[in-house]
Design a protein around this motif. Sequence first.
Motif, PDB file in Angstrom:
ATOM      1  N   ARG A  63       0.854  -1.189   0.000  1.00 20.36           N
ATOM      2  CA  ARG A  63       0.000   0.000   0.000  1.00 20.36           C
ATOM      3  C   ARG A  63       0.887   1.235   0.000  1.00 20.36           C
ATOM      4  O   ARG A  63       1.416   1.624   1.035  1.00 20.36           O
ATOM      5  N   PRO A  64       1.071   1.833  -1.174  1.00 18.97           N
ATOM      6  CA  PRO A  64       1.911   3.035  -1.242  1.00 18.97           C
ATOM      7  C   PRO A  64       1.214   4.268  -0.674  1.00 18.97           C
ATOM      8  O   PRO A  64       1.858   5.260  -0.384  1.00 18.97           O
ATOM      9  N   ASP A  65      -0.086   4.184  -0.487  1.00 17.23           N
ATOM     10  CA  ASP A  65      -0.830   5.325   0.033  1.00 17.23           C
ATOM     11  C   ASP A  65      -0.790   5.347   1.559  1.00 17.23           C
ATOM     12  O   ASP A  65      -0.216   4.475   2.190  1.00 17.23           O
ATOM     13  N   SER A  66      -1.409   6.353   2.129  1.00 17.97           N
ATOM     14  CA  SER A  66      -1.403   6.481   3.594  1.00 17.97           C
ATOM     15  C   SER A  66      -2.724   6.017   4.211  1.00 17.97           C
ATOM     16  O   SER A  66      -3.056   6.409   5.323  1.00 17.97           O
ATOM     17  N   ALA A  67      -3.445   5.173   3.497  1.00 15.92           N
ATOM     18  CA  ALA A  67      -4.727   4.692   4.013  1.00 15.92           C
ATOM     19  C   ALA A  67      -4.526   4.004   5.360  1.00 15.92           C
ATOM     20  O   ALA A  67      -3.604   3.212   5.536  1.00 15.92           O
ATOM     21  N   THR A  68      -5.401   4.309   6.299  1.00 17.72           N
ATOM     22  CA  THR A  68      -5.331   3.670   7.609  1.00 17.72           C
ATOM     23  C   THR A  68      -5.889   2.261   7.503  1.00 17.72           C
ATOM     24  O   THR A  68      -6.588   1.916   6.542  1.00 17.72           O
ATOM     25  N   LEU A  69      -5.599   1.447   8.508  1.00 21.38           N
ATOM     26  CA  LEU A  69      -6.165   0.098   8.515  1.00 21.38           C
ATOM     27  C   LEU A  69      -7.687   0.157   8.583  1.00 21.38           C
ATOM     28  O   LEU A  69      -8.370  -0.676   7.977  1.00 21.38           O
ATOM     29  N   LYS A 133      14.291  -2.896   4.818  1.00 20.51           N
ATOM     30  CA  LYS A 133      15.276  -2.230   3.961  1.00 20.51           C
ATOM     31  C   LYS A 133      14.740  -0.942   3.350  1.00 20.51           C
ATOM     32  O   LYS A 133      15.509  -0.039   3.055  1.00 20.51           O
ATOM     33  N   GLU A 134      13.429  -0.886   3.137  1.00 21.43           N
ATOM     34  CA  GLU A 134      12.813   0.311   2.541  1.00 21.43           C
ATOM     35  C   GLU A 134      11.577   0.676   3.368  1.00 21.43           C
ATOM     36  O   GLU A 134      10.452   0.330   3.006  1.00 21.43           O
ATOM     37  N   PRO A 135      11.770   1.389   4.507  1.00 25.36           N
ATOM     38  CA  PRO A 135      10.675   1.659   5.441  1.00 25.36           C
ATOM     39  C   PRO A 135       9.487   2.429   4.851  1.00 25.36           C
ATOM     40  O   PRO A 135       8.415   2.402   5.417  1.00 25.36           O
ATOM     41  N   HIS A 136       9.683   3.088   3.721  1.00 27.71           N
ATOM     42  CA  HIS A 136       8.555   3.780   3.095  1.00 27.71           C
ATOM     43  C   HIS A 136       7.586   2.798   2.434  1.00 27.71           C
ATOM     44  O   HIS A 136       6.469   3.162   2.095  1.00 27.71           O
ATOM     45  N   LYS A 137       8.001   1.549   2.277  1.00 24.47           N
ATOM     46  CA  LYS A 137       7.132   0.518   1.707  1.00 24.47           C
ATOM     47  C   LYS A 137       6.349  -0.156   2.829  1.00 24.47           C
ATOM     48  O   LYS A 137       6.929  -0.648   3.792  1.00 24.47           O
ATOM     49  N   ARG A 138       5.049  -0.177   2.668  1.00 25.12           N
ATOM     50  CA  ARG A 138       4.188  -0.804   3.679  1.00 25.12           C
ATOM     51  C   ARG A 138       3.361  -1.888   3.015  1.00 25.12           C
ATOM     52  O   ARG A 138       2.697  -1.675   2.007  1.00 25.12           O
TER      53      ARG A 138
END
Length: 176
Positions: A63-69, A133-138
Amino acid sequence: MYVPSEEPGAAMKLPVPIAFHLTEDWFPARPEGFDATGVAFAAVHTQPDNGFAANIAISGEYRPDSATLAELADESVERLHSIAESVVVADRREAGSADAPSLAQQLTFSAVVGTARRDLVQSQAYLSMFDIKEPHKRAVIRLVLTATAAQHESVLGDFQDFIRTVRPNTGAGAGA
């Protein structure tokens, strides 16, 4: 120990490798036995309720967006509305930490399965995992139990036990 990406015929691959354990009352479902669209792994209970086998499904995505759970859980409710009637969010709880947030929700609904209308309960768990390794990836892993209303309470403990075994798969000691 199961590793979904190693399952033959898996319809999708999870964005992060995980491993988990199923109890003896559950066995991996054959992909030809259900609609595996968007599912990395599925298992069915050994004791069906009036012809319907309780099942566990695992899916996930980056999920590259900032959508909440909670927003992702709302999306699941909307998708379920497209195939079921009377979808009700019976319970929803957020848990975990800032580093490992999670959300659980329980949905009740009515749907036609095969030729019969059934009252079903779906327990969903959302686990958010960040790439080391890439914390911006969720990545968000979704674990879902679907059972008849009559059987749900008897298999819910198994599902909760299953959730407690889910962990990132580092490859060390993994095997079937």
